[in-house]
Structure formats: structure tokens, C-alpha cells
Scaffold this motif. Sequence first.
Motif, short mmCIF file in Angstrom:
data_model
loop_
_atom_site.label_atom_id
_atom_site.label_comp_id
_atom_site.label_asym_id
_atom_site.label_seq_id
_atom_site.Cartn_x
_atom_site.Cartn_y
_atom_site.Cartn_z
N THR C 95 -9.42 0.98 -9.25
CA THR C 95 -9.48 -0.29 -9.96
C THR C 95 -8.41 -1.25 -9.46
O THR C 95 -8.68 -2.43 -9.22
N ILE C 96 -7.23 -0.72 -9.30
CA ILE C 96 -6.14 -1.60 -8.85
C ILE C 96 -6.49 -2.21 -7.50
O ILE C 96 -6.42 -3.43 -7.31
N THR C 97 -6.89 -1.36 -6.57
CA THR C 97 -7.11 -1.90 -5.23
C THR C 97 -8.31 -2.83 -5.19
O THR C 97 -8.27 -3.86 -4.53
N SER C 98 -9.35 -2.50 -5.96
CA SER C 98 -10.50 -3.40 -5.86
C SER C 98 -10.21 -4.70 -6.60
O SER C 98 -10.77 -5.73 -6.26
N SER C 99 -9.32 -4.67 -7.58
CA SER C 99 -9.05 -5.97 -8.19
C SER C 99 -8.04 -6.77 -7.36
O SER C 99 -7.96 -7.99 -7.52
N LEU C 100 -7.31 -6.09 -6.51
CA LEU C 100 -6.51 -6.85 -5.54
C LEU C 100 -7.44 -7.51 -4.52
O LEU C 100 -7.24 -8.64 -4.09
N PHE C 101 -8.43 -6.74 -4.14
CA PHE C 101 -9.33 -7.18 -3.07
C PHE C 101 -10.31 -8.23 -3.58
O PHE C 101 -10.66 -9.18 -2.87
N GLY C 102 -10.74 -8.04 -4.82
CA GLY C 102 -11.83 -8.83 -5.37
C GLY C 102 -11.69 -10.34 -5.28
O GLY C 102 -12.59 -11.01 -4.78
N PRO C 103 -10.56 -10.89 -5.77
CA PRO C 103 -10.50 -12.36 -5.82
C PRO C 103 -10.79 -13.02 -4.48
O PRO C 103 -11.48 -14.03 -4.42
N GLY C 104 -10.25 -12.43 -3.43
CA GLY C 104 -10.52 -13.01 -2.12
C GLY C 104 -11.97 -12.84 -1.73
O GLY C 104 -12.59 -13.74 -1.18
N SER C 357 -12.70 4.16 -0.20
CA SER C 357 -12.45 2.83 -0.76
C SER C 357 -11.88 1.93 0.32
O SER C 357 -12.30 0.78 0.48
N LEU C 358 -10.93 2.46 1.04
CA LEU C 358 -10.30 1.68 2.11
C LEU C 358 -11.34 1.19 3.11
O LEU C 358 -11.37 0.00 3.47
N LEU C 359 -12.20 2.09 3.53
CA LEU C 359 -13.19 1.71 4.54
C LEU C 359 -14.18 0.69 3.99
O LEU C 359 -14.56 -0.25 4.69
N PHE C 360 -14.56 0.88 2.74
CA PHE C 360 -15.51 -0.10 2.19
C PHE C 360 -14.84 -1.46 2.03
O PHE C 360 -15.49 -2.50 2.23
N LEU C 361 -13.58 -1.46 1.65
CA LEU C 361 -12.90 -2.75 1.54
C LEU C 361 -12.81 -3.40 2.92
O LEU C 361 -13.03 -4.61 3.07
N GLY C 474 -8.83 -11.63 6.45
CA GLY C 474 -9.08 -11.87 5.03
C GLY C 474 -7.85 -12.41 4.34
O GLY C 474 -6.77 -12.56 4.95
N THR C 475 -7.98 -12.72 3.06
CA THR C 475 -6.83 -13.26 2.32
C THR C 475 -5.78 -12.17 2.12
O THR C 475 -6.04 -10.98 2.32
N SER C 476 -4.61 -12.60 1.70
CA SER C 476 -3.52 -11.63 1.55
C SER C 476 -3.87 -10.60 0.48
O SER C 476 -3.54 -9.43 0.61
N GLY C 477 -4.56 -11.04 -0.58
CA GLY C 477 -4.94 -10.08 -1.62
C GLY C 477 -5.82 -8.99 -1.05
O GLY C 477 -5.64 -7.79 -1.33
N MET C 478 -6.76 -9.40 -0.22
CA MET C 478 -7.64 -8.41 0.38
C MET C 478 -6.85 -7.45 1.25
O MET C 478 -7.09 -6.24 1.26
N LEU C 479 -5.90 -7.98 1.96
CA LEU C 479 -5.09 -7.11 2.83
C LEU C 479 -4.22 -6.18 2.01
O LEU C 479 -4.05 -5.02 2.34
N TRP C 480 -3.68 -6.69 0.91
CA TRP C 480 -2.83 -5.84 0.07
C TRP C 480 -3.64 -4.67 -0.48
O TRP C 480 -3.17 -3.54 -0.53
N GLY C 481 -4.85 -4.99 -0.90
CA GLY C 481 -5.70 -3.93 -1.41
C GLY C 481 -5.90 -2.84 -0.38
O GLY C 481 -5.73 -1.64 -0.67
N GLN C 482 -6.20 -3.26 0.83
CA GLN C 482 -6.42 -2.25 1.87
C GLN C 482 -5.13 -1.56 2.26
O GLN C 482 -5.08 -0.35 2.48
#
Lengths: 230, 321, 681, 492
Positions: C95-104, C357-361, C474-482
Amino acid sequence: MSGFLDTYAYLTLTEQAILTLAAMVLVSSFALLAQSRVVATIRLFALQGFLLVVVTALVALNTQEYHLFYSAGLTLLLKVWFVPWLLTRQARRLGILRDLDSLLRPGVVLIAAGALVIFCYSVALPIQRFAESITRDAIAISLAVVMLSMLMLITRRKAITQVVGFMSMENGLFFGAVTATQGMPMVVELGVAFDVLIAAVVFGVFFFHIRDSIESLDVDMLNQLTEVDE
Amino acid sequence: MVDFLNPADWVFVWLQTLLFVLLAPLFSGWIKWLKCLLQNRRPPSLLQPYRDLLRLVRKDVLLADNASVLFRGAPYIICGCTVLAASVVPLLVLHQPISAMADVIVLVGLFALARFFLALAGMDVGTAFGGMGSSREMTVSALAEPAMLMVVFTLSMVASSTNLSTLVEHGLQQQSVLRPSILFALIALIMVAIAENARIPVDNPATHLELTMIHEAMILEYSGRHLAMMELASQLKLTTYAVLIIDLFFPWGIAQSASAAGLGMAVVAIAVKLSLLGLLLALGETAVAKMRLFKAPTFLAMSFALAMIGMLSFVILESSK
Amino acid sequence: MSEFSSTLLTAVSFGLLFAAALASMLVGRRRLWITWLVFPLMGFAGLAALLAAGVVLLGNPGFDSTLPLGLPWLPWHLRMDGLSAFFLALIGIGTITSSLFGPGYVREYLRGPYPLGLLGLMTSLFIIGMELVVLADDAFSFMIAWELMSVSSYFLVAYQHHQPANRRAAFLYLLMAQIGAVLILLSFGIFASFGGAFTFDAFRAIQLSPIWASVAFGLGLLGFGMKAGMFPVHAWLPEAHPVAPSHISALMSGVMLKVAIYGFVRLTFDLIGTLYWSWGVVLLIVGSVTALFGVLYALMQNDVKRLLAYSSVENIGIIFIGLGLAVLFIGAGYPKLGSLGLIAALYHALSHALFKSLLFLGAGTILQQTHEHDMGKMGGLIRRMPWTALFFLIGCISISALPPFTGFVSEWLTFQTALQATILESGVLRAVVPITAAMLALTGALAATCFVKLYGIVFLGQPRSRRVKHAREGTSGMLWGQGLLAGLCLLFGILGAPTVAILSRVVAGLTGSHVTSATAHGWLWLTPVAPEVASYSGPMVLFGVTLALLAWGAVYLLLCKHRRLKPIQRGPAWGCGFGRLTPNMQYTGTAFVMPIQQIFRPVWRVHEEQQRELSTELRSHPTQLGYQLQIEDITWRWLYQPVVKLIQASARKVGLLQTGNLRHYLTYSFVTLVVLLWLIS
Amino acid sequence: MSALFWTLLTPLAGGLLLALIPGTRLAARLNILISLAGFLFSIWLANAVLRQGALDNQYFYIDAFNVYLVALTNLVSFTTSVFSRTYMLHEFEIGRVSERQMRLYHASFQAFMFTMLLALTTNNLGVLWVALEGATLATVLLVSLYRTPASVEAAWKYFILCGVGIAQALFGTVLIYLAAAKVVDGPDQALLWSSLIRHATELEPTVMGIAFVFLLVGYGTKIGLVPLHNWLPDAHSEGPTPMSAVLSGLLLNVALYAVVRVKVLVDGALAGGGEHAPQLAGYLMMSFGLLSFIVAGLFLHRQRDIKRLFSYSSIEHMGLMTFAFGLGGPLATFGALLHMTVHSLTKSAIFVTVGQASQLSGTQSIDHIRGVIQTQPAVGWGLLIGTLAIAGFPPFGVFTSEFLLLSATMQTLPWLTIPLLVGLGIAFAGLFRHLHPMVFGNRPEGLMPIKATVWPVVLHLALVLWLGLSIPDFLAHWFDQATILISGSGLL
């Protein structure tokens, strides 16, 4: 067959008369099944109704259940006069009064009808508690009338003869109610009569709807709504 | 059990690894030398591989225009992984702290990691050859790796351990037992080693024929010190496999502890055994022709089957209870 | 105190998720709400769940509570024990990582026809559902939570419903989810019919007879396996996972499949309790077939997300192998080894959650930037999106089970467990287990091939289409998630021993057997059975690899700062005499796996098509060549199509009832009556 | 008592009033008001019964079983009347129905409600029969309201089949009367359910067996049990949609109610001995239920008309309920009662959205309804969520009831769960394969949103959701009392 007793002989005369009439009702059912002319069917139906009226009156006399006279009157009014009149009138207006409703393999149907009567009797036979009175036989007869009417519904193609079959089924029920149980409570009788009345009227309306939509009263042509692949 | 954190032991590990690295070009030079002799050619000096490596290191690096960071990093990672793998294999002394770091499965894993990067590096520039080499390499390894693991499993079931030191020790203790499982495993492992090290009949290290090459196709775009590292890594890999075969099947002579006598004995033993193995390899490579690429799967499937039979024969014949 | 804190944190997590759901419903046209309200709320909910789970995983007692929902005589029971906590932690991380990734990522949808509020709502419900599944402590609330999870994820699969493929996938998904749920329900029903109660406590108390236990096990395996993507009931997975928005794909593949595994573990190890070794054999067979099948199909895919989905099938197979070993050893009377197998399975569940998760992101980032699914149009992305490339590389290494990343540890543990098969009495078992291990080895090697292909084609080489050429990071959020996931992949690859220590506690709660030996030698060494049998030190392998990288750094420094070495020169690569290299000269994904396709040919249903336009002057000289390859899942042909055909045929037969003729209908009525009268007389 | 009086009088008087009022728009509004009044009265009645216990006199008998059905019927009638206003006015505006037909429609609507309430509340099995026949008569002209050939055909089939069926039921009633006449004192008492149930064990078992066959076949025709169901999809699909909603949501329930009442009597009679198995009634109901359930599920796959689709789904669910009542036992009965409630609510909500969706697209053909979510999200989502609910997805109440049914089956006859589950799967696939392309996808060119009242759907689905998440105490109590009445023992 040493235990055989001619129980019939011990019945009262009224009871014998009732059973005789019952047999006649059954015969009228057979006649309905065999008759293919529309107008004759309607008349036979009226006759069956009349037989019922007589039976009802006899039962009323026999049991001193005088409310049955009301039933008899109601039946006379509805089934002997009103419904046949209505049907005849509609049939005349539709111009089908003299039509024939062709019956497929009448011989087979009649044999099946005979078998059905035996079957009905065998169904009613195990009813132990009423074995001594005429009730059991009455049930068997009325069951047979109901089943024969269903057979008539199945074998007829004209909407109007189907209605006769339907009403004749009602007759069978009524016969059962009168002979086996000396009539239903009045409120039920009235309700049933009311339903029959409305049903007859609605049927009358429908004949025209059907004719308007398929230009015939042949129910076999009402086959748009199906799930079978063409 | 060795004390894991004894500094003296670790110094020895470093030294042995260094020896391994230094030995690798020599071993491959030795094979080349033997092959030349066998093929009636004049052999190069035994030291020629060292000279080649030095020459490459001195040369400039020329990268393809679109080579990426991965392409530049790959040689270091590949070389590093191979060295790491070599350091785990007991060369002279049986018990070493580093053998606890990685057992034989990890060893396979380290080689796989190196190969992963090698294949990626092959695809980086985007030439047809690179992709072709990577594809073939991965195909071969996809079959060779399980065969290798099967061999490992057989041996480790025999010794009830996957720890290399324990495995070797177990081999030492019952040297005279003839086990069918071990025999099959040996043949399978040799076949795997041939495939993994791109030797004849699976691949030919000496050719650059585009339709047949595997390993060379991947490193075509490398030059200078990068190429040197790649070469060194493949030589080291070959040597590691050789030592591994020796350790697992012919461990006699390896030192039980780091005493001077034992070490001396071990050096001699390993030198003799490596020379012999090199000779066998050279003989084999001279006698056998390279097979068609699409025969390679059959070859590997055979090694897989042999390894499997080895394991089953252990389970059925040798360990019934 | 700690019990209170885990309860509180769980409640906070649910509260935040409900708030997120509510906020999503109110989004309407305020699209920024999604970015600044819904996703952060979800992220914090994930964090709360992770912390709640962490409290329990670190050895504090869990909690037990009931909610005033459900049936009058059966309120919802919630309970957190080690197993729940472990899976709750997975959900939290996902959840944490996908919500980091999501907004971007969802910026793409801002102008599209799809309502963002729906996405937020269903994502929140999805997470609520998953959290409830792992916490549920009675069959009724479990089923509700389970189906909530299914339905909400169905909406997410159907989110971009304008593509027919997505609708089809969503339908298939929902159908199979429903069938699976019903099977699970039936499995619970067996317990309930013997015990008369629906709480898991009552289930635990029942000792089922071997036959009924086996039926419950089989139904559970099929039901949970359907959700997890077990062969041959996996067909929905490669259809549904790719078509969901990518951060949802990550949640589905990374987390939801694990929830299915949770259900299976809960059912088998906790509720049934008494295990039989024969189940283990079944699991081993199913697991190996699933793993091998998954990876072989993954190899053949050219759609990035589809490839990842098939690879999920593979990994589920590996987890099942671990579970099979656990059941087998426990059933054969070696609970300690069984625990080890279970640890391996759970560890792999963790690994897979992280790297998939990482690969899908990563795939999502690529998709968002290039709008391409087909890897045949990609290439050279490492130069356009270096960070994504780095993280994706870490994911690829992890999933290929290479040291020192997390996938390796779990597969290594599985191997170690399998190698203990020599102590088994039965010769057949002793043979079966190592063969499974061999299948696992083959799977691992093929997975490496698969991901070399994926990474090589997508990130390396030259771009194969114009869109890909203009891709950006991608945006920084997306990168942080990954980045977070990549970091965890490394972390759990190195810290094998502490992780196993925690897992050992979790597993001991189920099997009653604590694997103390695995971590007896400190955090540096992982020794599953005994140090002389096998050991692995992730930190030291990392140290070794780091040394190599340091060497590179040193060379680089020498090169740049001190100019001791000559600077690197660049030049064009040789184009084989056809001028410069063009993207078309590169190997394609199909070509890359062609040798493997030749080897394993009968596994796939391959439809090949070649087009060739010959030049008019020279008949033998083609001007244009085309090649199309389609891979069809064989289960379609052998399992699904026959079922569909059967249903269609029966429906056609049944349709004959409704002839449209009134007299026929009257006949039915008549015959029914006669038959019934005959029956009763 | 007065509550009951008002509850029954409202629709009766309302129907008469609406038959006389000419203004279409006014009538539509009045229809809503009358239904609302009926609903409020029924709540009053329910409250009274809840406080004072069962009501039992010569004419009416109200216990926990039927009072909740009365409330449910009135609720659904109220929400449907709300929907019916926008829907029928739209039909009126596009000229599908004339003003006279609108008057007929509104009058029949209330008349139908009256017959249903009468059937539910009466103590007399004969009156029950009369009321059910009346329900057929009240609706048959509505089925043919559009006067299309198909609608006339449907109406004729509906009329004849239900008429024949109901006649068979009357024969059954006569037989019960016959069996009871000797046992119960006074011929007026002999058809009263309250006195019959007191003497249930003394009733002649053979007669009761035959009577049950007739009643089951008779009322079963109305329930839509296979193979007596043939009228149902026709009538549901050809009539105006509000009618389909009440037919599916209510009429089927009432017919099932009648069968269950009779089953209780027959169970009592057969328990006392005789040559039949004591669970004869249960077995018959289970076989019919299961057959209907599976056959209807298969039929779903072949539908091309959206309303036919959902009417087959009604058959399927009625089959399930019949099965559950036949299974007996407190758990199954409780589940069946719950299922009756949630099915009514959900199915009527679905028909509302189906009506809106087909008005939106101008057709009932599944192949031509596309992308509803895109065209009018409220309708599309209503349809989708409603279908999910009816398909048995939690947290909707249908899931809860199916959960109970399955576990009850598991406890008594475990092997029957297999056909049940297969049936569930088939039905589910059948529904969704059609639904998916309808709700999802691109919106077709040129379609404009229509005026649609959405809140009845929201209300129904919210109630179903509530029932799925937690059954309120008073309702659970009701269900439990009804369970005790039907199966002899309760759950709580």
C-alpha cells in the motif's frame, strides 16, 4: 371375492342419483374432449354446468346444507347462462362460431382419456378415511374431470375452445367441492365466482387482442417468444 | 568448525583467492599449449594469456556510441562475481571461513549473476550479434544450470551438506567407495562445465564465426581493460570449474589445515591434477568437433538426465532404509 | 500495552482507508484531491498497518476482537496473530509503495474518460478487503472480506473498460473469483457442518476424519489456488493483471496473490491442523507444474505486463513447492523441517511481493511514458529513464533468484529444505522431492532467461519506436515508490537471518516447532539446519559485489580526476557492413526466445504466420517480410473451452423446453401433475 | 386491527380512485401517495404485531412470517411507484401508451397490491387462492398493455398457464378442506390456517399428500418452478417494467409464501404417519427448486432480451428459495426468509435500472444496449451493482442468505452442494456475460441521458447492503420467529 359387498345398493337414493349425475358429468367431459365444433363445445359446456347445478341442488337436499342452493343458483347464472352466452357472442362477433377446431388423432386422445380416468381412480383409491362414503368416488370423478379438461386444453388449438377447457376445469373443481365436502365456505365460493366472472370478461377482451395481433385465434401461432434456435 | 572471524584465516582466504586469479590465465594457457601440440602447431608461450591481458589493459577503451552505464559496469560485476565464486572453492586448504559465506548453491548463483550481466551487456549496444549471443547463452544456461544443480544436489545428498568444505571432507573420508551416483554426477558435471565455459563441442572459444559463436558474440563490442576483465573472468571461471571438479571428485591431497607441509603437498597435488584435467580437456577438444547449435540442447538434456539418474540411483540404490 | 497499540494501529489503518474511500466518493471534479488527499491517506493507512503488524511480528501478542457486524449469532471476529501480522505487513508495504507511485501515475487519467474517484474508492476498498481477509477469524467475515477484495479489484481491472480486452479480462476474473470463493466456502462448510459453528476457533477444535480433511484441503487448494494463479486455474491472471492500472497490478500481483496464499496457509496449517504427507506430494506436483508452466509462458510473452503476470504464476508455483515441502515433512513426522519449508514459502511470498510490485511499478512507469505494451516497440530506455532502469534491474535480478537479492534467499531456503529429503522413510518421496527441486532449478534458470530478455529488449539497445525515443523519467513519487521496493529487495536479500528469525516465530505459531538453528550463528549467517550442512551470508556476498563496484569506482576516479588512464572514447558500432546500426537490426523478443521455443515446443499452442512480399523483378528476392507469432495458453483448449462448450450445449438443450407453444407448456404442467400423483400414490 | 384495515383499504380504495381519475400526471403522483400511505400503514401494522403478538381472527391471521412480507411488499410497491412515475410518463410521452391505458395501469397497479396484501394477510386458504387468482387477473391486462403481438402472446400464455395452475391449486385447497372438514369443528373453520395448524397432525395424510401435489403444481406455476415456469419470462419481458419489478419482487414471493404455509400443514399431517415419507413435501420442493435453479441458470446464457434475462434470474432465485424451504431446518429457513427479502429488494431495484437502461437505449435487446455507464453513470452503476448483489457478492445480503443456505445444505445433504454450486457458477457466468458489454464500453452515438429517478435503487441496494453487513435485531427477531413457525425451532 367372497368379501364382496354391493355397497352401492346400500346408498340412499339421493346418493345414487348424485353418483349417476357424476357419471354424466364425466361423460360430458369426454364429449367435450371429442367435440370439435366450436358452437357444440360451448353448448356441451353449458350442459355440464347444468348437470353441476342439479348435483349441487341434490347435495343440498341430501345434507340440508342450504347455502348450497346459493351456489347452485350462482352456477346456473354464471356457467350455464353467462359464460356460454358471452362465449357464443364473442365467437359470433369473431365469426368463428361454426368453425371446427381440428383434433389431432382423436382416437388416441380418447384412449388416453380413458387411461387417465383409471389413473385418477387409482390416485384416489388409497384415501382410507373416506372409503366408506361416496366422497372417495366423487374425488376420483372430479379429479378425472380436471385432468380431462387439461387434456382438452392441450389438444385444442383455438383460443376459444381453450377457454372452454379452462372453464370446464373449474367445473371439475366445483364438482369436487360440492360432492366431497358439501361446498366450500361461502366467502370462498363468492370469491371463486367473482374470479370466474372477471376471467370470462378478460378472456372475452383477449380474443380480440389476439385476433388483432395474429389475425387468427390459433394459439399455435402465438410462438414468437421462444428460446429455441430457428 | 572454523572460527568465522579469525583474521589470520581471512588473510589466507585473500591469498588463496589471489593465487586463484593468478593461476587462471596459466591454466587456460596450458590448455591452449596442449591443444597446439596435439594439433601439430607451434604452441605459444604458457605465459601468453598474461601478456594478452596486460596488452588489453594498456589499450584504450572504445565504447559504442549508445553503450550505457550497464555496459561499462558489467565487466567489473562479472569479474567480481567470478572472483567471489572462485574464493569460495577450496583450492589448497579444506576449512576456510569463507566457505560458510556461500555454499555450492550460492556458487551456482554467483555464476548465474555473472552470466546475467554478461547477457545484458551483450544486448546493450543493440547489435544483432550481441542479442544472438545473449539468447544462445541464456538458452544453454537455462539447461545447464539445472543440470549443475542436480549434480550438486546429488553430491550434497550423499554428504548431507551443501557446504563445500563439508562436501570435500566427505569425499576425502570415503575415497575408496564406488558410488554410481557419483559417477553419473561426475560425467554430468563435466558436460555442464564444458557448456558453461563455452568449450567444444558446445561452443568454440577460438572462433568468431557468427553462426556458431555464443560467448564471443556477447563480448564483441568490448575493448581495452573491459575486454581484459571479461577474458580474465572467463579464464577464472574455467579454472574454478576445474578446481571444483577436482575438489568434489578427486579431493586427495588437499590440506586439512594451513600447515606448511600440508600446503606444500596441496600445491603439488592441485598442480598435478589441474595439469591432468587440462590435458583431458585438450584431448577432448581435439578429438571432438563442435556440434550444431541446435544439438546443444540435446547435449545438455543428456547431462541433466545423467545428473537426474545419478540422484535417483543415490535415492534408490544407496540410501534405501 | 503493545496489544493495545497493534489494535489501535489496525483501527487507524482501517479508519484512514475509510476516509480515503469517502474522500474518493467526494472527489467529483476536484482531481487534485486524489493526489493530495486520497493517496496520502492510503499511504498512511499502509504505514499504520505495517506498524501494527510490526508490533506483533516483533514478538508482542496480537489481539482478538469482535465487531458488531454480520449475523445475529455470528459477529465478525477479528484476530491478529503472527501469520496475519506477516501478511498484513506485506499489504502495508504494497500500500505504501503504490500510494507513493499512484499520484504520479494517475496523471495520465486526469484528462481521460475514466473517473478518478472510482479508482480511489475501489483501491481503498480493495485494501480494506485484503486487510480484513488476513484479520478475519470466522468463515463468514472471511468470505465477506475475500469477496470484497475480489469485487473491488474486479472494478479496478474493468477500470479502463473502453478496451474490449479489458472487459473480457474483467469478466473472466470475476467469474473465476466467484467460483474460487464458492469452493473456499464449501471447504469452510465442511468444518461448519461437523462443528456447527463458523468461527475459526471452532474449526480448529474439530478433528476431521482423513477423508473429509482431504476434501476440505482439496477444495481449499482449488479455491485459493484459483485466486493465487495455480495451474491450470490461472487463466484469469495473465488476462486481468496486465489491464489494471499499473499500481493496481502491483497490488494485485504483489499483494493479493499473497493474500490467497495466506488463506491457503491458514486453512491447511492452522484450521485443518493434522497434515498428511500425500497432500504434500500433490502440492509439490502442482507447484512444480505451475512454476514451470508459468515461466515457459512468461518467456514467450511480448507484452511487458503480461510477461510479469505469467511470471507471477511461476512464483506462486515456487511458493506452493515450499508449502508442499512443509506439508510433506510435517505429515511425515519432521515438524522442524516442515517449519523450514513453510519459512521458505513465506519468505518467497515476501520476496515476490517486493520484486513483483517493483517490476509492475516499473512497467507502469514505462507504460505511462511510452504508451506501449509491446516490448517489440521499446528499447534503450536505460538512457531515458536511468533510475527506473536501475530499480527495474534490481527487480529483474531479484526475480531471477540471484544473490545477493531477496529472491535468492527464499529459493535457497527451498532448496535446502528439499535436500533434507534423504531422511524420509519412503523411497518414493525421497525421489519425488529432489525431482521437484530440479524443476525448481530449471524454473529459476528459465526465469533468468526471461528477465534477461525483458530487460535487454526494453531497456537496452536502441529505441524501436518514436514514442519510446521521447520517453522521460517518471515523477519523483513514482521513483520513490520503486526505490523503496528496490531497497527492500536488497535489504531482505542481505538480512536473511533476522528475517528468518521473525518468520520462525510466525511459523512456530502454526506448526509448534521453532527453527532456532537457522539463525543460531548471528545475523551474518543463515544456517537452516546446521552450519556444516549449509550456510549463506548475504552481507558478505554483498560485500564482495560491492568490492567489485568499488574497483570500478576507483578506476573511474583515476580516470576522471587523475587522468592516469586515457579517457574513454566513443565510436559507432559496426553495422555488419550495412552502414550504421539501425534499431531493426536488433534481436527481438521473439527471436531471443526462439531457441527455447524450439526445445519446449509442445508446451505452447503456437500460431505462426509469415508474410512475404516478393519483388516483381526478382522472384526469389522478398521486398518485405513479416512474421507473426501468437502464443495461446493450452489450458484454454484443454480445460476452458470444453467447459464453455458443455455449458453452451446444455443451454441449447434446455432452450428446447421453451418452445413458444402454449400447448406444450400445458403439457408440461399436465405431465408434471400426473408424474407427481403417480409418485405419491 | 385498524392498522390492518387501513393497510388493506388503502390500495383497494386507491385502485378504485385511480380507475376514475383521468389526469395521467395527477394519477402518477397519486399512485405514489397511495403507495406511501400503504407503506406507512404497513409499518404501523408491523409495529402493532411486533408489540402485541400474532393477530388471529376469523378472517385474518398475521404472524411474524407474513407481517414482514407485508411491510416488504408495501416498501417495494412504494419505491416502484416512484420509479413508475418517471418511467410511465416517459412511455406516455413517446406515445407507447394512451391515456386510457395509463388509467388502467394505475388502477391495476393498486388492485394488484391489494390482492397481494390480501393473500398475505388472510387466514383463509380459500381466500388466499382467490387473492392469488385476483393477482393474475389484475396484472394480465398490464402485460398486454403495449398491445404488441408479443405482449398479447405473453399475456395469453400468462393467463392460461397461471389460470390452469391456479385451478389446480384450488383443487388442492378443496382437498385440504375435505381433509379438515372431519377434524376441525365447523365448516367455516376448516379452511382457516390458524385452526388447521392446530389440528395439523390429525389431517388425513393421503389426502394431504395429493392436495400438496396440486397446490405445489398450482402455486408453483406462479412461483415459476421449472417446468411450469414458461409464462414467467414472457410476461416479465413484455409488460411495462414497473410491473416486471413488482411481479418479480413480490408476486413470486407471495406464491412461495402460500406454498410454505401449506407445506407446514402437510408436514404436520405426514408426521403423524401414513404411507408417505414424512418429508414428502420437503423432497418435492427441493427437487423442483434444484431443477429450476439449474435450468434457469442455463437459460440465462441464451438470452437476447435484458428483461427476460433478469426474469430467468428470478426463476433461479425462486428455485433456490424453494429448495431452501424444502430443505427445512432452522438455518435453511432463516436463510430462505432472508433470501426472500433481499431478492425482492435487489430484483426490483434491478428491474428499475433495467427499465431505465432500456428506455435510455430505446430497446430491450441486449445486443443493442451498450456503454450504459458512460451514457448515464447512475443507471449503469445501479445495474452493475444490483447484478453483483443478486449474483451473491458480499457484502450484499444475497451473499449472506446464500451462505446460510449452502451451509445448511452442507449440514444436512452435503452432496447436494455440488449441483448448487455448479448452478451458482453457471448462473453467474450467464448473467455477467451479458451484463458486461451492456454496462461497460464506449457510449453509442447519439444517446442522451433520460430523466430517471435513482433514489429507489439506491435505497434498495443500501438496504441490501445493510442486511449483508449486519441484520438489525428486530429483523433478526422477526426472521427467527418466522423460522420457528415454519421449521419448529429457531436459531437465536
